[in-house]
Each structure stands twice: as C-alpha cells, then as structure tokens.
Design a protein around this motif. Structure first.
Motif, mmCIF file in Angstrom:
data_model
loop_
_atom_site.group_PDB
_atom_site.id
_atom_site.type_symbol
_atom_site.label_atom_id
_atom_site.label_comp_id
_atom_site.label_asym_id
_atom_site.label_seq_id
_atom_site.Cartn_x
_atom_site.Cartn_y
_atom_site.Cartn_z
ATOM 1 N N ALA A 146 -93.014 -88.916 39.903
ATOM 2 C CA ALA A 146 -92.705 -90.033 40.808
ATOM 3 C C ALA A 146 -91.779 -89.627 41.943
ATOM 4 N N THR A 150 -93.042 -89.567 45.864
ATOM 5 C CA THR A 150 -92.310 -90.445 46.777
ATOM 6 C C THR A 150 -91.731 -89.657 47.932
ATOM 7 N N ALA A 176 -95.025 -98.694 44.395
ATOM 8 C CA ALA A 176 -94.331 -98.545 43.109
ATOM 9 C C ALA A 176 -95.284 -98.807 41.942
ATOM 10 N N LEU A 179 -97.585 -95.823 41.432
ATOM 11 C CA LEU A 179 -96.949 -94.742 40.675
ATOM 12 C C LEU A 179 -96.924 -95.071 39.184
ATOM 13 N N LEU A 180 -96.570 -96.299 38.869
ATOM 14 C CA LEU A 180 -96.473 -96.717 37.473
ATOM 15 C C LEU A 180 -97.836 -96.741 36.786
ATOM 16 N N LEU A 249 -88.564 -96.731 36.898
ATOM 17 C CA LEU A 249 -88.808 -96.865 38.328
ATOM 18 C C LEU A 249 -87.799 -97.785 38.998
#
Length: 305
Positions: A146, A150, A176, A179-180, A249
C-alpha cells in the motif's frame, strides 16, 4: 436455522464484551492512574473512579455494564466530556463502513472477473499468470504494497489523490478501497478459479455449449452460478481481514474511522470509547460472518442439509 445463527452471534458478542470488560478492570494497575497519569492527585483519581463506577463492587460494575450494553449506553468519553462513547463509535463507523463496503464490491468484482478470464480461452497459455498473480498478491501483506503503490501513483505520478486528503472526496475513498480490495480480490480469484474448475466437468455446461452459447455466456450464466457457494464463503471469511486492513489503512493514511478511533482511544486511555469501539467492531464481525454463512446456505442448499 436463522434463529440459531443469531443466537450464536449473540453468544460471541457477549463473550467478547465480557472479555473486554474484564481486561480493563481485572488486569494489574489502577485504570484511573493510567488515564490521569502519575501526576494526578488522589482526589482526582477518586473522582474519576466514581465517574467510571470503578469504586463499586465488581459484580455491580458488571451488572451496570450489561445494562449499558443492552441499552447502548456505555458511558461518556473521558477525553470529551458530554460525548457519548457509543455516539463517537457510530460516528467513526460510517467512513469505515464506506471504505470496507466499497472494497468488498471491488474485490469481489475483480476476483471473479480474473477467475473467469483465467478459466476462458482468451489468454491461451498466459492464463497461468492469472493464478500466479493471485497467489502472489494473496501472500503479500497490505502494509507491504500500500505505501509503495500510494507513493508511486499519488506522490510521484499524481494520477490519484492521497487517500488521507480531506479534500480528495470520493476519489480518495475509491483509491483507498481499491488498495484494500486487492488481497480480497486475490483470494476470491483463487477460490473462484478452483470452483470453476470443479464445475467445468459438469454435463450441463456441454449442453449449454451445444445449444450455441458462447464460452463467455456459458461461464457467466451457467458455470459461475453453480460455483457461487465457495465464492460467498471466502468473501465472508476474508471480511475479518478486511476490517483489519481498514484499521491499518485508516491509521496509515490518517483517515477518519474505527481504526483511528480505537488507536486514539488507546493512546488517550479513553476506556469507555475503547471499550465501545472494540465491542462494536467484534459485533460487526460476528454479524457479518453469520450473514455470509446464511447467504452461502441460501445459494447452496447442500450446506443447510
């Protein structure tokens, strides 16, 4: 059956709540000293202990706690007098629910799409890379990739906004959640691929092809519905990791949510908020797990038999 599952979830929540209650009161150390610090006077500590009912017998504290659990009243925040602990938790739960909910949708869609792509004939021998990529992503911790993704996309290339930017709006939430969703998508792709392999030997698929249906139509309309049970199961099983990833996160990108609230409450020794947040998160996990099990039983009657 639904009543039994609801009872199971209630027992889990009750056990978790009791464990949290005991952990904050039975473990060595004076909670009032932990909250106020060593410089607090005995009078200040006594006032706080009275406010939190720590000066009462343990059985009375537990009875008061159970009553508050049923009435959704676990007291006020120590650090924000006048603010309800449950109120703060519910306020923080909204952005976490948005993050996790969108991640589930994206992860399920990406995982199933990758599995269908790997099952079909369109990639030829390169289909093996779908399985290899899913295995690699499933074994890579969220915290490992992550920050790198980013930095590359948000800081260097500026293709996407920073996930923690308050002005990023839906774009920040989408990034976000993306990514999760990656670990979930990888697990869903692996399980979906295996489930599609199992149903690929079914005669009904050959009948569907013999009727002139395309390969894509056969996979989406015939094979995938038959393989949906394990897919629902893996999504439900991964929701715990998804909630944990949301906590990571939120802390990593300083996004408002349950993860940030739990860590802030722990750092500030705000025990009522910490207690409410941990119990709420555990209850949410238990409820979601039972819903996933019910959904699996609904789409696959063999589970309930």
């Amino acid at each position: 059956m639904m009543l039994g599952k609801a009872l199971d979830a209630a027992i889990v929540v009750f056990a978790l709540a009791s464990a949290v209650f005991l952990a904050l009161r039975v473990l060595p150390g004076d909670p009032s000293a932990l909250i106020l610090g060593d410089q607090a006077s005995p009078l200040e500590r006594a006032a706080l202990r009275a406010k939190l009912h720590l000066d009462e017998p343990m059985w009375l504290q537990y009875a008061r706690f159970l009553k508050g659990l049923v009435t959704f009243d676990l007291g006020e925040s120590v650090r924000r007098p006048g603010a309800s602990a449950i109120g703060r938790v519910l306020d923080a739960a909204t952005p976490t629910a948005e993050l996790a909910g969108l991640a589930v949708l994206m992860g399920a869609a990406l995982g199933i799409g990758a599995a269908v792509l790997g099952q079909g004939p369109w990639l030829g021998r390169r289909r093996v890379w779908v399985d290899r990529s899913a295995t690699a992503l499933a074994s890579t911790p969220l915290l490992a990739f992550a920050p790198i993704v980013t930095y590359a996309l948000a800081a260097r290339l500026r293709i996407v906004p920073l996930p923690g930017d308050p002005e990023a709006g839906f774009a920040g939430l989408l990034f976000a959640s993306g990514l999760l969703s990656i670990p979930l998508a990888a697990h869903v792709a692996r399980v979906s691929r295996a489930a599609l392999d199992d149903v690929a030997r079914g005669q009904f698929l050959g009948v569907a092809r013999a009727k002139g249906g395309s390969y894509a139509r056969m996979l989406w309309l015939h094979a995938l519905p038959a393989a949906i049970g394990p897919i629902v199961t893996v999504i439900g099983a991964q929701l715990g990791a998804l909630l944990g990833g949301a906590v990571v996160l939120e802390r990593l990108f300083e996004r408002r949510g349950l993860g940030t609230l739990i860590l802030e409450a722990y750092g500030a020794r705000d025990f009522p908020v910490l207690e409410a947040a941990v119990i709420f998160t555990g209850a949410l996990f238990a409820i979601v797990q039972q819903l996933a099990a019910s959904a699996h039983a609904a789409v696959d009657p063999r589970v309930g038999s």
